[in-house]
Design a protein around this motif. Sequence first.
Motif, PDB file in Angstrom:
ATOM      1  N   GLY A 175       8.041  -4.205   5.463  1.00  0.00           N
ATOM      2  CA  GLY A 175       9.101  -4.080   6.452  1.00  0.00           C
ATOM      3  C   GLY A 175       8.824  -2.971   7.446  1.00  0.00           C
ATOM      4  O   GLY A 175       8.066  -2.030   7.178  1.00  0.00           O
ATOM      5  N   ARG A 212      -1.593  -4.689   5.718  1.00  0.00           N
ATOM      6  CA  ARG A 212      -2.034  -4.748   7.114  1.00  0.00           C
ATOM      7  C   ARG A 212      -3.334  -3.966   7.281  1.00  0.00           C
ATOM      8  O   ARG A 212      -4.246  -4.387   7.967  1.00  0.00           O
ATOM      9  N   GLY A 262      18.038   0.185  -2.768  1.00  0.00           N
ATOM     10  CA  GLY A 262      18.659   1.513  -2.792  1.00  0.00           C
ATOM     11  C   GLY A 262      18.149   2.293  -1.594  1.00  0.00           C
ATOM     12  O   GLY A 262      17.370   1.776  -0.785  1.00  0.00           O
ATOM     13  N   VAL A 314      12.917  -8.699  -0.251  1.00  0.00           N
ATOM     14  CA  VAL A 314      13.493  -7.354  -0.163  1.00  0.00           C
ATOM     15  C   VAL A 314      14.308  -7.245   1.134  1.00  0.00           C
ATOM     16  O   VAL A 314      13.764  -7.200   2.233  1.00  0.00           O
ATOM     17  N   SER A 315      15.624  -7.262   0.955  1.00  0.00           N
ATOM     18  CA  SER A 315      16.558  -7.144   2.078  1.00  0.00           C
ATOM     19  C   SER A 315      17.078  -5.714   2.081  1.00  0.00           C
ATOM     20  O   SER A 315      16.327  -4.772   1.797  1.00  0.00           O
ATOM     21  N   TYR A 337      17.144  -3.991  13.285  1.00  0.00           N
ATOM     22  CA  TYR A 337      16.774  -3.849  11.867  1.00  0.00           C
ATOM     23  C   TYR A 337      17.819  -4.549  10.994  1.00  0.00           C
ATOM     24  O   TYR A 337      17.465  -5.325  10.097  1.00  0.00           O
ATOM     25  N   LEU A 361      -3.402  -8.727   5.549  1.00  0.00           N
ATOM     26  CA  LEU A 361      -2.295  -9.556   6.055  1.00  0.00           C
ATOM     27  C   LEU A 361      -1.507  -8.746   7.074  1.00  0.00           C
ATOM     28  O   LEU A 361      -0.903  -7.728   6.733  1.00  0.00           O
ATOM     29  N   ASP A 362      -1.519  -9.216   8.308  1.00  0.00           N
ATOM     30  CA  ASP A 362      -0.677  -8.587   9.329  1.00  0.00           C
ATOM     31  C   ASP A 362       0.461  -9.545   9.640  1.00  0.00           C
ATOM     32  O   ASP A 362       0.266 -10.593  10.267  1.00  0.00           O
ATOM     33  N   LEU A 363       1.654  -9.165   9.204  1.00  0.00           N
ATOM     34  CA  LEU A 363       2.819 -10.049   9.380  1.00  0.00           C
ATOM     35  C   LEU A 363       3.279 -10.103  10.833  1.00  0.00           C
ATOM     36  O   LEU A 363       4.163 -10.884  11.174  1.00  0.00           O
ATOM     37  N   VAL A 386      15.789   4.908  -0.420  1.00  0.00           N
ATOM     38  CA  VAL A 386      14.535   5.314  -1.060  1.00  0.00           C
ATOM     39  C   VAL A 386      13.729   6.256  -0.161  1.00  0.00           C
ATOM     40  O   VAL A 386      13.587   5.992   1.049  1.00  0.00           O
ATOM     41  N   LYS A 391      17.365  -7.704   8.354  1.00  0.00           N
ATOM     42  CA  LYS A 391      17.663  -7.626   6.918  1.00  0.00           C
ATOM     43  C   LYS A 391      18.713  -8.660   6.516  1.00  0.00           C
ATOM     44  O   LYS A 391      18.689  -9.179   5.401  1.00  0.00           O
ATOM     45  N   ASN A 435       8.054  -7.995   0.562  1.00  0.00           N
ATOM     46  CA  ASN A 435       8.520  -6.606   0.548  1.00  0.00           C
ATOM     47  C   ASN A 435       8.292  -5.858   1.860  1.00  0.00           C
ATOM     48  O   ASN A 435       9.077  -4.977   2.232  1.00  0.00           O
ATOM     49  N   ASN A 439       0.812  -1.231   0.000  1.00  0.00           N
ATOM     50  CA  ASN A 439       0.000   0.000   0.000  1.00  0.00           C
ATOM     51  C   ASN A 439       0.840   1.274   0.000  1.00  0.00           C
ATOM     52  O   ASN A 439       0.305   2.364  -0.195  1.00  0.00           O
ATOM     53  N   THR A 440       2.150   1.155   0.235  1.00  0.00           N
ATOM     54  CA  THR A 440       2.993   2.354   0.228  1.00  0.00           C
ATOM     55  C   THR A 440       4.333   2.059  -0.459  1.00  0.00           C
ATOM     56  O   THR A 440       4.649   0.907  -0.765  1.00  0.00           O
ATOM     57  N   ILE A 469       7.876   1.304  -1.931  1.00  0.00           N
ATOM     58  CA  ILE A 469       8.402   0.413  -2.969  1.00  0.00           C
ATOM     59  C   ILE A 469       7.357  -0.633  -3.383  1.00  0.00           C
ATOM     60  O   ILE A 469       7.193  -0.942  -4.561  1.00  0.00           O
ATOM     61  N   SER A 490      10.818   7.035   1.486  1.00  0.00           N
ATOM     62  CA  SER A 490       9.564   6.349   1.820  1.00  0.00           C
ATOM     63  C   SER A 490       9.258   6.602   3.293  1.00  0.00           C
ATOM     64  O   SER A 490       9.987   7.320   3.974  1.00  0.00           O
TER      65      SER A 490
HETATM   66  N1  LIG Z   1      13.415   2.883   1.943  1.00  0.00           N
HETATM   67  C1  LIG Z   1      14.684   2.461   1.916  1.00  0.00           C
HETATM   68  O1  LIG Z   1      15.627   3.273   1.805  1.00  0.00           O
HETATM   69  C2  LIG Z   1      14.988   0.996   1.999  1.00  0.00           C
HETATM   70  C3  LIG Z   1      16.334   0.599   1.943  1.00  0.00           C
HETATM   71  C4  LIG Z   1      16.627  -0.756   2.027  1.00  0.00           C
HETATM   72  C5  LIG Z   1      15.607  -1.679   2.158  1.00  0.00           C
HETATM   73  N2  LIG Z   1      14.302  -1.271   2.223  1.00  0.00           N
HETATM   74  C6  LIG Z   1      13.254  -2.292   2.377  1.00  0.00           C
HETATM   75  O2  LIG Z   1      12.250  -2.088   1.409  1.00  0.00           O
HETATM   76  C7  LIG Z   1      11.010  -2.623   1.881  1.00  0.00           C
HETATM   77  C8  LIG Z   1       9.891  -1.641   1.612  1.00  0.00           C
HETATM   78  O3  LIG Z   1      10.122  -0.473   2.368  1.00  0.00           O
HETATM   79  P1  LIG Z   1       9.658   0.995   1.919  1.00  0.00           P
HETATM   80  O4  LIG Z   1      10.867   1.819   1.849  1.00  0.00           O
HETATM   81  O5  LIG Z   1       8.746   0.938   0.751  1.00  0.00           O
HETATM   82  O6  LIG Z   1       8.890   1.464   3.243  1.00  0.00           O
HETATM   83  P2  LIG Z   1       7.352   1.698   3.541  1.00  0.00           P
HETATM   84  O7  LIG Z   1       7.259   1.995   4.991  1.00  0.00           O
HETATM   85  O8  LIG Z   1       6.774   2.683   2.586  1.00  0.00           O
HETATM   86  O9  LIG Z   1       6.692   0.294   3.205  1.00  0.00           O
HETATM   87  C9  LIG Z   1       6.687  -0.776   4.130  1.00  0.00           C
HETATM   88  C10 LIG Z   1       5.374  -1.514   3.980  1.00  0.00           C
HETATM   89  O10 LIG Z   1       5.375  -2.605   4.917  1.00  0.00           O
HETATM   90  C11 LIG Z   1       4.110  -2.643   5.540  1.00  0.00           C
HETATM   91  N3  LIG Z   1       4.143  -3.296   6.833  1.00  0.00           N
HETATM   92  C12 LIG Z   1       4.787  -2.905   7.955  1.00  0.00           C
HETATM   93  N4  LIG Z   1       4.468  -3.720   8.977  1.00  0.00           N
HETATM   94  C13 LIG Z   1       3.605  -4.643   8.481  1.00  0.00           C
HETATM   95  C14 LIG Z   1       2.898  -5.740   9.037  1.00  0.00           C
HETATM   96  N5  LIG Z   1       2.977  -6.031  10.331  1.00  0.00           N
HETATM   97  N6  LIG Z   1       2.120  -6.493   8.239  1.00  0.00           N
HETATM   98  C15 LIG Z   1       1.994  -6.191   6.925  1.00  0.00           C
HETATM   99  N7  LIG Z   1       2.606  -5.160   6.338  1.00  0.00           N
HETATM  100  C16 LIG Z   1       3.397  -4.393   7.113  1.00  0.00           C
HETATM  101  C17 LIG Z   1       3.699  -1.165   5.661  1.00  0.00           C
HETATM  102  O11 LIG Z   1       2.305  -1.039   5.876  1.00  0.00           O
HETATM  103  C18 LIG Z   1       4.160  -0.636   4.322  1.00  0.00           C
HETATM  104  O12 LIG Z   1       3.157  -0.840   3.341  1.00  0.00           O
HETATM  105  C19 LIG Z   1      11.237  -2.940   3.363  1.00  0.00           C
HETATM  106  O13 LIG Z   1      11.419  -4.334   3.508  1.00  0.00           O
HETATM  107  C20 LIG Z   1      12.522  -2.210   3.702  1.00  0.00           C
HETATM  108  O14 LIG Z   1      13.240  -2.839   4.737  1.00  0.00           O
HETATM  109  C21 LIG Z   1      13.973   0.051   2.128  1.00  0.00           C
END
Ligand SMILES: NC(=O)c1ccc[n+]([C@@H]2O[C@H](COP(=O)([O-])OP(=O)(O)OC[C@H]3O[C@@H](n4cnc5c(N)ncnc54)[C@H](O)[C@@H]3O)[C@@H](O)[C@H]2O)c1
Length: 320
Positions: free
Chosen positions: A130, A74, A234, A176-177, A203, A100-102, A236, A207, A128, A51-52, A54, A238
């Motif tokens: 996180g 979630r 990368g 997605v690590s 964290y 889905l609540d992880l 990102v 990862k 994905n 929903n948000t 990446i 977010s």
């Molecule tokens: N943003 C960065 O710079 C970056 C860098 C390296 C890795 N990542 C990884 O990329 C992935 C996506 O992150 P993002 O940057 O888009 O952040 P984000 O916060 O926009 O997205 C994370 C998503 O995970 C969901 N989430 C969190 N807890 C949850 C739960 N209990 N159940 C279900 N969903 C849940 C959130 O609702 C959200 O939709 C993550 O795994 C993050 O670790 C991001």
Amino acid sequence: MMVLVLIVAGLVVVALLMVLFAPYIRKYSAGGTCMSMARLDGKTVLITGANTGIGKETALDLAIRGARVIMACRDVEKGEEAAASIRRVYSKANVEVRELDLADTSSIRAFAQRLLREVDHLHILINNAGVMMCPYVKTNDGFEMQLGVNHLGHFLLTYLLIGLLKRSAPARIVVVSSLAHNVGWIRFHDLLSQGSYNSGLAYCQSKLANLLFARELARRLKGSSVTVNSVHPGLVRSELVRHSTILSLLFSLFSLFLKSPRDGAQTSIYCAVAEELHSLTGKHFSDCAPASVAPQGRNEETARKLWDASSELLGIVWDH
Ligand SMILES: NC(=O)c1ccc[n+]([C@@H]2O[C@H](COP(=O)([O-])OP(=O)(O)OC[C@H]3O[C@@H](n4cnc5c(N)ncnc54)[C@H](O)[C@@H]3O)[C@@H](O)[C@H]2O)c1
């Protein structure tokens, strides 16, 4: 007054360091576009945390390629808003939102049961979702939140769906690590941070666990036509950094250096669709290219030990 001066001085130093390290940051934050024109008509894709950030951009791209995209979120309301905005960009998008609540194994099990009832095939699973650097909280099952959601939740989800993925082969799993795995290590003596908790280290551990899981699963799935690869998206822009004031500040100060969520989705998309990767498994990618893995991410014994510890915590036995 003194405190204010120190804070400002600290910020100036950080700003100088960022300018100094800009080329290095750019290396990890720019470039890497998925050039594949692959279509996904007739394919079913599942993306967690769609929903948000990446995840949402990945969902949009794969929907444009013709896939049926299941957005596992979630918060269903936010998921529906995201699905609606995807449909505004691409009116023919075949996107569905499921709850889905992880952080809750009963939610993961209910989600998987429903999916197995309603879906005949699953060709691509993108783990994905996180959470990053949250305060010490536990999931519904008593696991430290970051390991619980980022690693254990996805570990259980994949376990429950692996039969479906195998029946749908050729299939791909993308985990997605992060670059953060480089400074992580698996604290087997206190995996759930019950003895001590540091949100940053937890964290990084989660990862690294993502990466080790992907490699060990790839090893176990050899010959099944289900491939597993991990990704660093990368740096990102977010909502991920929301729990850390310092990171939130740094991310907004230096947002120009960061990837957009759309750019951040490119490596996940590449691993999910690129024809040349059809049989490549157990690798790590960044900027749509193979990426280096820290020594602790290549340790097969650690990967197996983590696999066993995770299975035990979740009370599951992999027989696939
Ligand atoms: N943003 C960065 O710079 C970056 C860098 C390296 C890795 N990542 C990884 O990329 C992935 C996506 O992150 P993002 O940057 O888009 O952040 P984000 O916060 O926009 O997205 C994370 C998503 O995970 C969901 N989430 C969190 N807890 C949850 C739960 N209990 N159940 C279900 N969903 C849940 C959130 O609702 C959200 O939709 C993550 O795994 C993050 O670790 C991001």
